[in-house]
Design an enzyme around this catalytic site. Structure first.
Site, PDB file in Angstrom:
ATOM      1  N   ASP A   1       0.796  -1.231   0.000  1.00  0.00           N
ATOM      2  CA  ASP A   1       0.000   0.000   0.000  1.00  0.00           C
ATOM      3  C   ASP A   1       0.828   1.281   0.000  1.00  0.00           C
ATOM      4  O   ASP A   1       0.284   2.366   0.189  1.00  0.00           O
ATOM      5  CB  ASP A   1      -0.955   0.017   1.196  1.00  0.00           C
ATOM      6  CG  ASP A   1      -0.243  -0.191   2.536  1.00  0.00           C
ATOM      7  OD1 ASP A   1       0.932   0.198   2.652  1.00  0.00           O
ATOM      8  OD2 ASP A   1      -0.859  -0.764   3.456  1.00  0.00           O
TER       9      ASP A   1
ATOM     10  N   ARG B   1       1.087   6.984   0.336  1.00  0.00           N
ATOM     11  CA  ARG B   1       0.343   5.944   1.066  1.00  0.00           C
ATOM     12  C   ARG B   1      -1.056   5.886   0.464  1.00  0.00           C
ATOM     13  O   ARG B   1      -1.750   6.894   0.386  1.00  0.00           O
ATOM     14  CB  ARG B   1       0.278   6.296   2.559  1.00  0.00           C
ATOM     15  CG  ARG B   1      -0.522   5.312   3.416  1.00  0.00           C
ATOM     16  CD  ARG B   1       0.126   3.933   3.412  1.00  0.00           C
ATOM     17  NE  ARG B   1      -0.402   3.100   4.472  1.00  0.00           N
ATOM     18  CZ  ARG B   1      -1.557   2.437   4.441  1.00  0.00           C
ATOM     19  NH1 ARG B   1      -2.337   2.551   3.378  1.00  0.00           N
ATOM     20  NH2 ARG B   1      -1.928   1.689   5.455  1.00  0.00           N
TER      21      ARG B   1
ATOM     22  N   GLU C   1       1.891  -6.506   6.584  1.00  0.00           N
ATOM     23  CA  GLU C   1       3.258  -5.987   6.653  1.00  0.00           C
ATOM     24  C   GLU C   1       4.272  -6.925   5.997  1.00  0.00           C
ATOM     25  O   GLU C   1       4.100  -8.146   5.959  1.00  0.00           O
ATOM     26  CB  GLU C   1       3.666  -5.771   8.107  1.00  0.00           C
ATOM     27  CG  GLU C   1       2.793  -4.786   8.875  1.00  0.00           C
ATOM     28  CD  GLU C   1       3.010  -3.349   8.430  1.00  0.00           C
ATOM     29  OE1 GLU C   1       3.971  -3.094   7.692  1.00  0.00           O
ATOM     30  OE2 GLU C   1       2.219  -2.483   8.834  1.00  0.00           O
TER      31      GLU C   1
ATOM     32  N   ARG D   1       3.830  11.476   4.313  1.00  0.00           N
ATOM     33  CA  ARG D   1       3.542  10.818   3.042  1.00  0.00           C
ATOM     34  C   ARG D   1       2.295  11.407   2.394  1.00  0.00           C
ATOM     35  O   ARG D   1       1.334  11.745   3.090  1.00  0.00           O
ATOM     36  CB  ARG D   1       3.341   9.314   3.260  1.00  0.00           C
ATOM     37  CG  ARG D   1       4.527   8.615   3.861  1.00  0.00           C
ATOM     38  CD  ARG D   1       4.247   7.143   4.143  1.00  0.00           C
ATOM     39  NE  ARG D   1       3.187   6.969   5.133  1.00  0.00           N
ATOM     40  CZ  ARG D   1       2.850   5.790   5.659  1.00  0.00           C
ATOM     41  NH1 ARG D   1       3.474   4.682   5.269  1.00  0.00           N
ATOM     42  NH2 ARG D   1       1.877   5.700   6.560  1.00  0.00           N
TER      43      ARG D   1
ATOM     44  N   ASP E   1      -5.359  -1.109   3.738  1.00  0.00           N
ATOM     45  CA  ASP E   1      -4.223  -1.529   4.545  1.00  0.00           C
ATOM     46  C   ASP E   1      -3.843  -2.931   4.099  1.00  0.00           C
ATOM     47  O   ASP E   1      -4.699  -3.824   4.052  1.00  0.00           O
ATOM     48  CB  ASP E   1      -4.605  -1.516   6.029  1.00  0.00           C
ATOM     49  CG  ASP E   1      -3.477  -2.008   6.925  1.00  0.00           C
ATOM     50  OD1 ASP E   1      -2.311  -1.738   6.613  1.00  0.00           O
ATOM     51  OD2 ASP E   1      -3.779  -2.666   7.945  1.00  0.00           O
ATOM     52  N   THR E   2      -2.590  -3.127   3.744  1.00  0.00           N
ATOM     53  CA  THR E   2      -2.115  -4.462   3.354  1.00  0.00           C
ATOM     54  C   THR E   2      -1.241  -5.034   4.466  1.00  0.00           C
ATOM     55  O   THR E   2      -0.667  -4.284   5.255  1.00  0.00           O
ATOM     56  CB  THR E   2      -1.310  -4.408   2.041  1.00  0.00           C
ATOM     57  OG1 THR E   2      -0.157  -3.562   2.222  1.00  0.00           O
ATOM     58  CG2 THR E   2      -2.157  -3.861   0.896  1.00  0.00           C
TER      59      THR E   2
END
Length: 236
Positions: A43, A58, A66, A108, A63-64
């Site tokens: 992401d 971002r 980690e 970001r 949300d992907t």
């Protein structure tokens, strides 16, 4: 004959328009044009803008898992999400569509990433490689994204194929990356290794002041082992 043909053409265009709308595609995306120069993970990407500036981006509303987290390590489907984003976006020309907020607390850029009129944030949800992550006020595509997520969940794609893996704040720790699992594999190793908010690697002995409150990323059998791994002793 002419009227029938005209009606047929109109029907085709109406059908195409509906399909484009349902798939989240748009021909009129307003945003910044950029080239993707690096993929950090599923992401997060690095881009070069038309004026030559480089920015970290971002992706909004997703949300992907980690792949490089200092505590969580590599989570299930993290590498798959990262590979997907890399295969789709690396060295490609994209459009960055902003929502309400311009940047997050890390500086970001926050954006929906569009490639050839397809929303890549949405594609990650479709593939079961991301979950919806809500951070108001940036919720422009929330209803659409939640619908796509539910379809992926029902089909048990990717992250949804693992029972109880996805929760409201992220993903359950992989058993292979948790400190508790490491301790079970190494009975008698009771030195806790922790990485603090300043990215300092510190180890804690059982008689240390903070030992009981520390959540370990790693366990060590000796101080020498901890120091060889780059950890320093706690000052208390």
């Amino acid at each position: 004959m002419g009227k029938k043909f005209f009606s047929f053409v109109v029907a085709i265009f109406m059908l195409w328009g509906c399909s484009a709308e349902e798939s989240g595609q748009s021909k009129n995306i307003k945003g910044m044009e950029a080239t993707v120069v690096h993929v950090v993970d599923g992401d997060t990407i690095d881009v070069q803008l038309k004026d030559g500036r480089k920015e970290r981006v971002r992706m909004l509303l997703i949300d992907t898992p980690e792949t490089k987290h200092p505590r969580l390590g590599v989570q299930p489907f993290g590498p798959e999400a990262s590979d997907f984003t890399k295969n789709v976006l690396y060295q490609k020309q994209v459009v960055l569509e902003m929502d309400v907020s311009e940047r997050d607390k890390y500086g970001r850029l926050l954006a929906y990433v569009w490639l050839e009129n397809e929303n890549v944030n949405r594609k990650l949800l479709e593939q079961g490689l991301a979950r919806v992550a809500i951070f108001p006020p940036d919720i422009k595509y929330l209803d659409e994204f939640e619908k796509v997520q539910e379809e992926a969940r029902q089909s048990k794609r990717g992250i949804w194929s693992l029972e109880d893996y996805v929760h409201d704040r992220g993903f359950q720790d992989s058993p292979k990356t948790t400190g508790e699992a490491s301790k079970k594999d190494r009975d008698g190793c009771d030195i806790k290794g922790n990485i603090n908010s300043k990215k300092e690697k510190i180890y804690h002995l059982p008689d240390g002041q903070y030992y009981d409150s520390v959540i370990p990323e790693m366990w060590f059998c000796s101080e020498a082992e901890a120091e060889n791994a780059g950890f320093r002793p706690s000052k208390r």
